[in-house]
Design an enzyme around this catalytic site. Sequence first.
Site, PDB file in Angstrom:
ATOM      1  N   THR A 332      -4.205   1.209  -4.496  1.00 40.03           N
ATOM      2  CA  THR A 332      -4.118   2.627  -4.170  1.00 40.03           C
ATOM      3  C   THR A 332      -2.973   2.901  -3.204  1.00 40.03           C
ATOM      4  OG1 THR A 332      -5.458   2.678  -2.139  1.00 40.03           O
ATOM      5  CG2 THR A 332      -6.649   2.646  -4.244  1.00 40.03           C
ATOM      6  N   ASP A 333      -2.571   4.148  -3.143  1.00 31.73           N
ATOM      7  CA  ASP A 333      -1.649   4.550  -2.087  1.00 31.73           C
ATOM      8  C   ASP A 333      -2.403   4.508  -0.758  1.00 31.73           C
ATOM      9  OD1 ASP A 333       0.664   5.493  -0.824  1.00 31.73           O
ATOM     10  OD2 ASP A 333       1.105   6.847  -2.479  1.00 31.73           O
ATOM     11  N   TRP A 334      -1.673   4.699   0.328  1.00 27.35           N
ATOM     12  CA  TRP A 334      -2.198   4.427   1.667  1.00 27.35           C
ATOM     13  C   TRP A 334      -3.198   5.493   2.156  1.00 27.35           C
ATOM     14  CZ3 TRP A 334      -0.224   0.345   0.255  1.00 27.35           C
ATOM     15  CH2 TRP A 334       0.142  -0.715   1.084  1.00 27.35           C
TER      16      TRP A 334
END
Length: 628
Positions: A332-334
């Site tokens: 996932t993105d942050w």
Amino acid sequence: MSALSLIQAKLRDFARLLPFKMELQDSQGTPFIYRDRSKTIDERVSDLISRMTLPEKAGQLFHNMLVPGPEGSLATANSTFGIEDTRHLIGTKFMTHFNLLGPVSDPSMVATWQNAVQDFALSQTRLGIPITFSTDPRNHFTENIGTSFQAGHMSMWPETLGFAALRDPKLVERFADIARQEYLALGLRTSLHPQVDLATEYRWARINATFGEDADLSGELVQAYIKGFQKGKELGTQSVSTMTKHFPGGGPQMNGEDPHFIYGREQCYPGNNEEYHLEPFKKAIEAGTRQMMPYYGMPVGTEWEEVGFAFNKSVISGLLREKLGFEGIICTDWGLITDTAILGQDMPARAWGCEGLSELDRTRKIIEAGCDQFGGESRPELVIQLVEDGMIPESRIDISVARIMREKFALGLFDNPFVDVKAAADIVGQTQWKAEGEMAQRRAHTLLKNDGNILPLHEEDYRSKTFYVEGVSEAAARARGLRLGSLEQADIAIVRLRCAYEPRPGGFEAHFHAGSLEYCTGEQARQANIFSKVPISIVDIYLDRPAVLSEVASQVTALSVSFGSNENTYLDVIFGTNGAAPEGKLPFDLPRSMKAVQESREDVPFDTERPLYKFGWGLSYEDTYETQ
């Protein structure tokens, strides 16, 4: 340091240059298959997972940031970026994936730190699982702390938009191969890039790291990029794994706002053009990209569930896994689970469409969607609770852990995770590589207008002239032999500008250039004052987004745009020195007005009315026509 300590340190450094050797059996004489390099990767992965406890498995699902401590030591907590103590993350939370934060100003220090972290992981944890270090883009001329880091000591090339302007897959592969070697020397084994979102919504703040607006060009260049970083289609000990982002394409953000922030959470497709944005990802999968990152955006008005893409099972499992056949790691993105603060600014979790869910339920939804890792998070206790409470079977966690461990074995990290500190200093930022990067910066300049073929300026044309400079230091100008004066005295103005944007508040948010692409009234008046007072105006504009340049273009003698270049490479271009000449072609249309941008559809390429300059436009010094 005592003489004995110095000798011991030298011996440790020497030992790390040898093939790393582990014990191949436990105290009872039972072979540890995962430590035996003669076994297949599948055999080693299976054996390792069979020995892992649930907490050790859960730790593998989290990929957060680390910073080096003083002189390459293990750092304690860093409140500015919300980073926990290194020893705690590895020794207690069993995490083994970290993104290096900050510029590489001292390669030896970074290599020393990397070895210290690996040494701790191998000696102070039960299974000795090595660390995988990752990084955002580092070799480009950029300053956006939210999406990349300055090159520091490393070779510095134009932004990926500059490669799109040059349309040269061989150059992209050469760049990626050089960056790969610099990464390897530092122990960086995963690139949190390439970014293949398509720049169809011109206001979006992250266009600078894309390959532009055209899906075919982006697809061609991303394949060369992956080939250079991974050293072919299959991973090996000399590869850097690529994480292609942001699936299924982060370009069509509603009104161009970015989903790092709640006001930009919606992603829309008014032209029903989802398939167009998938094309570069298909090419990346075809080229063998090993990892994918979904974006924060929440699709609206589509058949997909209106939740952020990492929470979206129909997108992750249905589209990416099943339809496109991607078998690699999905990270996932942050920051999708935990509220935090970055640079003093409060940042809620980017759990768009899932804001009402608990942290535990967000974690569950992401796992059930089909993701393997949580970027920017250090919360393995949530995965442990999900399994222990019977909400997620441990067998599902094993699937992700197997993908993640297979990557480490393929990269050779279990067999030798250390780097040569001296070699890092010799390899990173080699003179030849820096020269190649600067030549690419020169070539990527894109000449839009050259009235009277004023460029390049020749010595006999300017030795007797007085120059006004802006955006170029007086020192650099004088080093070229230019006579400098005030605006009222000048015969020629050399002006470098940045693309227009509307400043945003906040320590983190301020780094995102968003909003209007047209210079405000006051700035237009200031520029017009310069152009009206000087007979010859030579202007260059750094485009991190497709600017509205109608007013500028109508007033200046020569106009170029650039995609990340230093002042000396630019001066080389306008004076034609060091073999420099503009070779770029626009990687997107340049809109005629903000009204045209506002009326265009976010997901449709080349959709503004009567562009000022079209995709592919770019003059050479041999061209004699003056306008498009």
